[in-house]
Scaffold this active site. Structure first.
Site, mmCIF file in Angstrom:
data_model
loop_
_atom_site.group_PDB
_atom_site.id
_atom_site.type_symbol
_atom_site.label_atom_id
_atom_site.label_comp_id
_atom_site.label_asym_id
_atom_site.label_seq_id
_atom_site.Cartn_x
_atom_site.Cartn_y
_atom_site.Cartn_z
ATOM 1 C CB CYS A 70 -0.760 -0.083 1.239
ATOM 2 S SG CYS A 70 -1.886 1.510 1.299
ATOM 3 C CG HIS A 96 -7.849 6.040 0.341
ATOM 4 N ND1 HIS A 96 -7.464 6.451 1.438
ATOM 5 C CD2 HIS A 96 -8.482 4.551 0.386
ATOM 6 C CE1 HIS A 96 -7.752 5.393 2.366
ATOM 7 N NE2 HIS A 96 -8.122 4.268 1.717
ATOM 8 C CE1 TYR A 128 -11.538 2.189 -1.149
ATOM 9 C CE2 TYR A 128 -11.520 3.021 1.011
ATOM 10 C CZ TYR A 128 -11.076 2.053 0.231
ATOM 11 O OH TYR A 128 -10.002 1.780 0.478
HETATM 12 C C1 DNO Z 1 -8.631 1.450 3.745
HETATM 13 C C2 DNO Z 1 -8.131 0.174 3.451
HETATM 14 C C3 DNO Z 1 -8.021 -0.520 4.733
HETATM 15 C C4 DNO Z 1 -7.814 -2.046 4.356
HETATM 16 C C5 DNO Z 1 -7.688 -2.927 5.946
HETATM 17 C C6 DNO Z 1 -7.133 -4.282 5.407
HETATM 18 O O1 DNO Z 1 -8.903 2.153 2.734
HETATM 19 O O2 DNO Z 1 -7.044 0.104 2.683
HETATM 20 O O3 DNO Z 1 -9.183 -0.321 5.706
HETATM 21 O O4 DNO Z 1 -8.963 -2.770 3.676
HETATM 22 O O5 DNO Z 1 -6.547 -2.476 6.449
HETATM 23 O O6 DNO Z 1 -7.648 -5.246 6.456
#
Ligand code: DNO
Length: 348
Positions: free
Chosen positions: A234, A309, A322
């Site tokens: 991420c 996002h 989202y």
């Molecule tokens: C937020 C997401 C997180 C992700 C969780 C995975 O936008 O990237 O909420 O889904 O951390 O468990």
């Protein structure tokens, strides 16, 4: 690379047919949302979700998330039962064609922001984080999208107190214990576990966080070399840590076959621990999105990607981060980057 899009199920204002029309969209990233954390997902619910996706021409190969019960993170005696349930979920998902499960091991809170609707100059809405503001909040009364909001303030206070004896070492050991319990099921059915890094990548409210840096990730892979023990790369989460060298990490973990899933988004640094989200373009923020894509491709990355996002734009009042439009723009931008980089790497 397989381009995917997060979809919050039938209650999501973003529909499957919208998602299907985004160029190069191969599938959705979704979950069964209404089964309490720790319980096994009914087979028919998984099958129904999969059928919805398939009928819309979209695969359901990535689940985000199968949440981890706090008792597992706390190492309570009840964890074995929850781990068994988790492994059973993995088997059921694998039988339904799922190839990757994204999860996190952050105590109590998932991702945290201090503003979900910050207005930018051009009229868009973005998520922002200011460390001083967060540090001054009462953790027992937080409510943010994306994490489990089913706790009452009392339960939340109890949970926060239960973590008092849990430091980084204990939490890490509990993660390894958890993975030891579920990786055999992953091997049986061919599912990659993809842990989501801490967001933002530092301790919160005195709670330990253990997946914030390259060192943390190395430690996890060293403890469990099983190839199904993977990472959700991420960019926004890891990138908020200014010391994280994202290009090096992307190439290194892709080369090691440890990145089954990538969340790609952009942030703009403000203070040392303050940032705002922005459009995906490299020039829009502080992260070298182009360089990250190139590093992934050079490392032989062949996993799932989703535009993470987006801003809320064009009058959309979507779930913070989202909405449809800006994530669709992000997907298109990322498609272009992957296409260009792959072409270039092949030709040279
Ligand atoms: C937020 C997401 C997180 C992700 C969780 C995975 O936008 O990237 O909420 O889904 O951390 O468990």
């Amino acid at each position: 690379m397989k381009m995917t899009f997060r979809w919050y199920g039938e209650s999501d204002p973003v529909t499957l047919s919208h998602i299907r029309q985004i160029p190069n969209m191969s599938g959705v990233v979704t979950a069964v949302y209404d089964v309490p954390v720790g319980q096994v997902w009914p087979r028919e619910r998984i099958a129904a979700l999969r059928a919805l996706c398939q009928n819309a021409g979209l695969a359901m190969e990535v689940i985000e998330s199968v949440p981890v019960h706090e008792d597992i993170k706390l190492g309570r005696p009840t964890r074995d039962l929850y781990i068994q349930n988790y492994a059973e979920n993995i088997r059921r998902l694998g039988e339904a064609g799922v190839r990757c499960v994204c999860y996190n091991f952050m105590p109590v809170f998932d991702w945290l922001r201090t503003d979900l609707h910050e207005k930018t100059e051009d009229g868009a809405n973005v998520l922002a984080y200011e460390h001083q503001t967060l540090a001054s909040l009462d953790p027992a009364h937080l409510s943010l999208p994306g994490w489990d909001e089913s706790y009452t303030p009392d339960q939340l206070s109890g949970l926060l107190a239960a973590y008092r004896g849990i430091g980084h070492r204990e939490l890490f050991d509990n993660l390894v214990y958890f993975l030891r319990g579920v990786l055999p099921a992953c091997n049986e059915v061919g599912i990659d576990m993809a842990i989501h890094p801490d967001d933002p990548p530092w301790d919160m409210f005195g709670l330990p966080r253990i997946l914030s840096s390259e060192e943390d990730i190395d430690r996890l892979f060293a403890a469990l070399p099983d190839p199904h023990n993977g990472l959700t790369f991420c960019t926004g989460s890891l990138g908020a840590g200014r010391d994280n060298h994202l290009l090096r990490m992307a190439e290194k973990y892709a080369r090691a076959g440890r990145i089954p899933f990538a969340h790609i988004r952009q942030i703009r640094y403000r203070g040392e621990r303050d940032f705002a989200e922005c459009g995906h373009l490299t020039a829009a923020g502080s992260l070298d999105i182009f360089g990250i894509v190139r590093a992934l491709v050079r490392g032989g990355f062949d996993g799932y990607v989703r535009p993470d996002h987006g801003r809320n734009i064009w009058g959309e009042d979507g779930k913070p981060g989202y909405g449809l439009y800006d994530r669709a723009l992000g997907a298109t931008y990322l498609n272009g980057l992957f296409e260009a980089v792959q072409y270039y790497e092949r030709e040279n």
